[in-house]
Design a protein around this motif. Structure first.
Motif, PDB file in Angstrom:
ATOM      1  N   ILE A   1      45.856  47.728  39.193  1.00  0.00           N
ATOM      2  CA  ILE A   1      44.418  47.748  38.958  1.00  0.00           C
ATOM      3  C   ILE A   1      44.089  48.361  37.602  1.00  0.00           C
ATOM      4  O   ILE A   1      43.095  48.002  36.964  1.00  0.00           O
ATOM      5  CB  ILE A   1      43.700  48.494  40.110  1.00  0.00           C
ATOM      6  N   TYR A   2      44.935  49.269  37.129  1.00  0.00           N
ATOM      7  CA  TYR A   2      44.714  49.875  35.815  1.00  0.00           C
ATOM      8  C   TYR A   2      44.739  48.797  34.729  1.00  0.00           C
ATOM      9  O   TYR A   2      43.877  48.790  33.834  1.00  0.00           O
ATOM     10  CB  TYR A   2      45.792  50.912  35.525  1.00  0.00           C
ATOM     11  N   ASP A   3      45.729  47.934  34.785  1.00  0.00           N
ATOM     12  CA  ASP A   3      45.872  46.894  33.766  1.00  0.00           C
ATOM     13  C   ASP A   3      44.645  45.989  33.731  1.00  0.00           C
ATOM     14  O   ASP A   3      44.112  45.673  32.661  1.00  0.00           O
ATOM     15  CB  ASP A   3      47.132  46.074  34.058  1.00  0.00           C
ATOM     16  N   GLU A   4      44.176  45.590  34.907  1.00  0.00           N
ATOM     17  CA  GLU A   4      43.014  44.695  34.961  1.00  0.00           C
ATOM     18  C   GLU A   4      41.759  45.374  34.428  1.00  0.00           C
ATOM     19  O   GLU A   4      40.951  44.764  33.719  1.00  0.00           O
ATOM     20  CB  GLU A   4      42.809  44.194  36.386  1.00  0.00           C
ATOM     21  N   LEU A   5      41.582  46.654  34.771  1.00  0.00           N
ATOM     22  CA  LEU A   5      40.387  47.360  34.323  1.00  0.00           C
ATOM     23  C   LEU A   5      40.436  47.665  32.826  1.00  0.00           C
ATOM     24  O   LEU A   5      39.419  47.583  32.127  1.00  0.00           O
ATOM     25  CB  LEU A   5      40.211  48.653  35.113  1.00  0.00           C
ATOM     26  N   GLU A   6      41.616  48.001  32.317  1.00  0.00           N
ATOM     27  CA  GLU A   6      41.742  48.256  30.881  1.00  0.00           C
ATOM     28  C   GLU A   6      41.502  46.976  30.083  1.00  0.00           C
ATOM     29  O   GLU A   6      40.881  47.010  29.005  1.00  0.00           O
ATOM     30  CB  GLU A   6      43.121  48.837  30.587  1.00  0.00           C
ATOM     31  N   ASN A   7      41.961  45.861  30.606  1.00  0.00           N
ATOM     32  CA  ASN A   7      41.682  44.582  29.941  1.00  0.00           C
ATOM     33  C   ASN A   7      40.201  44.222  30.019  1.00  0.00           C
ATOM     34  O   ASN A   7      39.629  43.655  29.077  1.00  0.00           O
ATOM     35  CB  ASN A   7      42.521  43.457  30.572  1.00  0.00           C
TER      36      ASN A   7
ATOM     37  N   LYS B   1      31.692  41.692  47.426  1.00  0.00           N
ATOM     38  CA  LYS B   1      32.608  41.249  48.482  1.00  0.00           C
ATOM     39  C   LYS B   1      33.973  40.832  47.949  1.00  0.00           C
ATOM     40  O   LYS B   1      34.933  40.717  48.722  1.00  0.00           O
ATOM     41  CB  LYS B   1      31.977  40.093  49.260  1.00  0.00           C
ATOM     42  N   THR B   2      34.080  40.593  46.635  1.00  0.00           N
ATOM     43  CA  THR B   2      35.357  40.172  46.056  1.00  0.00           C
ATOM     44  C   THR B   2      35.655  40.982  44.802  1.00  0.00           C
ATOM     45  O   THR B   2      34.755  41.571  44.180  1.00  0.00           O
ATOM     46  CB  THR B   2      35.345  38.680  45.684  1.00  0.00           C
ATOM     47  N   TRP B   3      36.926  41.000  44.398  1.00  0.00           N
ATOM     48  CA  TRP B   3      37.343  41.704  43.195  1.00  0.00           C
ATOM     49  C   TRP B   3      36.731  41.062  41.950  1.00  0.00           C
ATOM     50  O   TRP B   3      36.317  41.758  41.022  1.00  0.00           O
ATOM     51  CB  TRP B   3      38.866  41.714  43.115  1.00  0.00           C
ATOM     52  N   ALA B   4      36.638  39.749  41.928  1.00  0.00           N
ATOM     53  CA  ALA B   4      36.050  39.066  40.774  1.00  0.00           C
ATOM     54  C   ALA B   4      34.590  39.481  40.589  1.00  0.00           C
ATOM     55  O   ALA B   4      34.138  39.755  39.472  1.00  0.00           O
ATOM     56  CB  ALA B   4      36.146  37.551  40.944  1.00  0.00           C
TER      57      ALA B   4
ATOM     58  N   ILE C   1      44.819  52.238  52.560  1.00  0.00           N
ATOM     59  CA  ILE C   1      43.760  51.300  52.954  1.00  0.00           C
ATOM     60  C   ILE C   1      42.411  51.958  52.731  1.00  0.00           C
ATOM     61  O   ILE C   1      42.316  53.179  52.583  1.00  0.00           O
ATOM     62  CB  ILE C   1      43.889  50.878  54.434  1.00  0.00           C
ATOM     63  N   SER C   2      41.360  51.162  52.705  1.00  0.00           N
ATOM     64  CA  SER C   2      40.010  51.694  52.560  1.00  0.00           C
ATOM     65  C   SER C   2      39.004  50.634  52.973  1.00  0.00           C
ATOM     66  O   SER C   2      39.366  49.523  53.373  1.00  0.00           O
ATOM     67  CB  SER C   2      39.747  52.125  51.107  1.00  0.00           C
ATOM     68  N   ALA C   3      37.731  50.975  52.825  1.00  0.00           N
ATOM     69  CA  ALA C   3      36.655  50.031  53.141  1.00  0.00           C
ATOM     70  C   ALA C   3      36.483  48.973  52.055  1.00  0.00           C
ATOM     71  O   ALA C   3      35.640  48.080  52.176  1.00  0.00           O
ATOM     72  CB  ALA C   3      35.348  50.792  53.345  1.00  0.00           C
ATOM     73  N   ILE C   4      37.267  49.080  50.979  1.00  0.00           N
ATOM     74  CA  ILE C   4      37.248  48.056  49.919  1.00  0.00           C
ATOM     75  C   ILE C   4      38.663  47.501  49.816  1.00  0.00           C
ATOM     76  O   ILE C   4      39.433  47.882  48.922  1.00  0.00           O
ATOM     77  CB  ILE C   4      36.793  48.634  48.565  1.00  0.00           C
ATOM     78  N   PRO C   5      39.065  46.600  50.691  1.00  0.00           N
ATOM     79  CA  PRO C   5      40.462  46.168  50.775  1.00  0.00           C
ATOM     80  C   PRO C   5      41.017  45.526  49.516  1.00  0.00           C
ATOM     81  O   PRO C   5      42.221  45.602  49.248  1.00  0.00           O
ATOM     82  CB  PRO C   5      40.457  45.179  51.948  1.00  0.00           C
ATOM     83  N   TYR C   6      40.169  44.915  48.692  1.00  0.00           N
ATOM     84  CA  TYR C   6      40.677  44.162  47.541  1.00  0.00           C
ATOM     85  C   TYR C   6      41.054  45.027  46.345  1.00  0.00           C
ATOM     86  O   TYR C   6      41.527  44.506  45.323  1.00  0.00           O
ATOM     87  CB  TYR C   6      39.686  43.072  47.121  1.00  0.00           C
ATOM     88  N   ILE C   7      40.894  46.340  46.419  1.00  0.00           N
ATOM     89  CA  ILE C   7      41.282  47.202  45.301  1.00  0.00           C
ATOM     90  C   ILE C   7      42.708  47.734  45.440  1.00  0.00           C
ATOM     91  O   ILE C   7      43.188  48.460  44.561  1.00  0.00           O
ATOM     92  CB  ILE C   7      40.303  48.380  45.118  1.00  0.00           C
ATOM     93  N   HIS C   8      43.406  47.364  46.514  1.00  0.00           N
ATOM     94  CA  HIS C   8      44.711  47.949  46.811  1.00  0.00           C
ATOM     95  C   HIS C   8      45.887  47.067  46.414  1.00  0.00           C
ATOM     96  O   HIS C   8      45.796  45.833  46.421  1.00  0.00           O
ATOM     97  CB  HIS C   8      44.811  48.250  48.316  1.00  0.00           C
ATOM     98  N   HIS C   9      47.025  47.758  46.077  1.00  0.00           N
ATOM     99  CA  HIS C   9      48.354  47.145  45.969  1.00  0.00           C
ATOM    100  C   HIS C   9      48.493  46.099  44.861  1.00  0.00           C
ATOM    101  O   HIS C   9      49.084  45.037  45.059  1.00  0.00           O
ATOM    102  CB  HIS C   9      48.766  46.553  47.327  1.00  0.00           C
ATOM    103  N   PHE C  10      47.944  46.396  43.698  1.00  0.00           N
ATOM    104  CA  PHE C  10      48.220  45.615  42.491  1.00  0.00           C
ATOM    105  C   PHE C  10      47.942  46.522  41.296  1.00  0.00           C
ATOM    106  O   PHE C  10      47.392  47.620  41.462  1.00  0.00           O
ATOM    107  CB  PHE C  10      47.362  44.344  42.428  1.00  0.00           C
TER     108      PHE C  10
ATOM    109  N   SER D   1      30.270  43.025  37.975  1.00  0.00           N
ATOM    110  CA  SER D   1      29.252  44.070  38.134  1.00  0.00           C
ATOM    111  C   SER D   1      29.586  45.294  37.287  1.00  0.00           C
ATOM    112  O   SER D   1      28.700  45.906  36.673  1.00  0.00           O
ATOM    113  CB  SER D   1      29.123  44.460  39.605  1.00  0.00           C
ATOM    114  N   LEU D   2      30.865  45.680  37.270  1.00  0.00           N
ATOM    115  CA  LEU D   2      31.295  46.827  36.466  1.00  0.00           C
ATOM    116  C   LEU D   2      31.043  46.569  34.980  1.00  0.00           C
ATOM    117  O   LEU D   2      30.521  47.439  34.260  1.00  0.00           O
ATOM    118  CB  LEU D   2      32.775  47.108  36.699  1.00  0.00           C
ATOM    119  N   LEU D   3      31.404  45.400  34.523  1.00  0.00           N
ATOM    120  CA  LEU D   3      31.232  45.074  33.111  1.00  0.00           C
ATOM    121  C   LEU D   3      29.757  45.005  32.734  1.00  0.00           C
ATOM    122  O   LEU D   3      29.377  45.388  31.620  1.00  0.00           O
ATOM    123  CB  LEU D   3      31.920  43.743  32.798  1.00  0.00           C
TER     124      LEU D   3
END
Length: 289
Positions: free
Chosen positions: A85-91, A33-36, A74-83, A41-43
């Motif tokens: 995201i590459y930087d956060e995932l690479e980190n 439900k959240t980006w955090a 927009i999408s069904a996962i609103p928290y993945i948009h408009h920041f 979960s991904l990690l």
């Protein structure tokens, strides 16, 4: 090279490791439900893998802008948009990351390793609740000036109604339910196909409408883009007899317009539920070579 691939969906996140042209360690978890929570979960998937992972590839909804390093729209996962995201995932992974739109990923799977392998001019059409897709020219994906390349579902077909609202089995079932005066989810596309085979006149009519609208859309794609092959994806692509019905109607349209130079080649996708994962990995390899 082992690539960890994720397919971000509104209800579930699928994953697998692409290595030696095969998927390994496949699985899924409910979309957090959240980006955090998503990052945790991904990690966890990355940590549990027994492979030596060299990169992470994502299939995601929305308009992916690699230059801005964001997922727009927009999408069904609103928290993945408009920041960024590459930087956060690479980190997060401490590895290189690629992201591509989910429909584009499915198309890439088919052109690199699937039903369109060996072709350079390809249209990939995803038939789900609506219509999506991807366009390939000279073997490369064509996103267009505004990243809307392959959005076939926005084509108008009939009286202001679009390909997405007319040419899918889901929409066919909804029309059937509306005409029966019942709730939208009462009958599925499979139900309507079955009822048509049993002789239900209303179902027969709606199935006929579905095939006609789908063929109209594919005809327009063929003679707008002139691909070598059109690949059909989405759940209804598994329907027995689908290609025969489409080809029969396509032949009538060719005769109607006196088109004799060639017959459009339409095929069913190779990768079904795994298409987005395979395409995400293919996208990573294409960008990291």
């Amino acid at each position: 090279m082992a690539i960890l691939a994720f397919d971000l969906g509104g209800s579930a996140v699928k994953y697998g490791v692409w290595e030696k042209n095969e998927l390994h360690e496949t699985g899924k978890f409910s979309t957090p439900k959240t980006w955090a929570e998503m990052k945790q979960s991904l990690l966890a998937v990355r940590t549990a893998s027994e492979f030596s992972i060299e990169g992470v590839a994502f299939s995601a909804p929305g308009v992916v802008d690699a230059r801005q390093r964001q997922i727009l729209g927009i999408s069904a996962i609103p928290y993945i948009h408009h920041f960024d995201i590459y930087d956060e995932l690479e980190n997060l992974f401490q590895l290189p990351v690629t992201i591509e739109n989910d429909a584009n990923c499915a198309g890439m799977a088919e052109i690199y390793e699937g039903a369109a392998k060996g072709n350079k001019e390809v249209a990939f059409v995803v038939i789900g609740t609506g219509i999506g897709g991807a366009v390939f020219h000279k073997g490369e994906i064509v996103k267009g000036a505004h990243l809307y390349g392959g959005e076939f579902g926005l084509m108008f077909l009939n009286n202001g109604k679009t390909f997405s609202s007319l040419g899918t089995a889901v929409q066919m079932a909804w029309r059937y339910c509306e005409r029966k005066g019942v709730e939208r989810e009462t009958f599925s596309g499979e139900d309507v196909f079955r009822l048509a085979e049993e002789g239900d006149s209303l179902a027969v009519e709606e199935v006929e409408n579905f095939y006609e609208y789908l063929t109209q859309g594919l005809f327009s794609i063929q003679f707008s883009l002139d691909p070598e092959v059109i690949v059909l994806g989405g759940g209804v692509s598994a329907k027995a007899g689908l290609l025969e019905e489409i080809n029969q109607r396509m032949e009538k349209k060719l005769k109607q317009f006196g088109l004799k130079d060639f017959v459009p080649k339409i095929v069913i996708c190779k990768y079904r539920n795994d298409a987005n994962l395979v395409g995400a990995a293919a996208n990573f390899l294409a960008h990291k070579q």
